[in-house]
Design a protein around this motif. Sequence first.
Motif: not given
Length: 124
Positions: A1, A3, A113, A116
Amino acid sequence: QVQLVESGGGPVQAGGSLRLSCAASGRSLSSTYAMGWFRQAPGKEREFVTAIIWSTGTYPSDSAKGRFTISRDNAKNTVYLQMNSLKPEDTAIYYCAVKRREGAVKSARVYDYWGQGTQVTVSS
């Protein structure tokens, strides 16, 4: 993952500059294939801005050539988008995205990925 957190957006007058940052965590960017910047204006589809493939270089869109530059700070695991000579039509939410595997980089669908987003507003 992975971020991703974008920052650096805000209001700016036409002709001005902004530098967006995309900080990655959870995994070294070096272990991925590429990072791209996209933008989305109200009522429009997400649009490719530019990308960097770690092994081969940068791939700007026609609208970004000569004005926007993507760069990387390995130590900070961060990618930057330097935007100069901004125009009102550059107004949008800007997103960074990471692609894990080799392949085309100009389509939003191939990225794994996403951050925002950060708002950029250019006034005339």
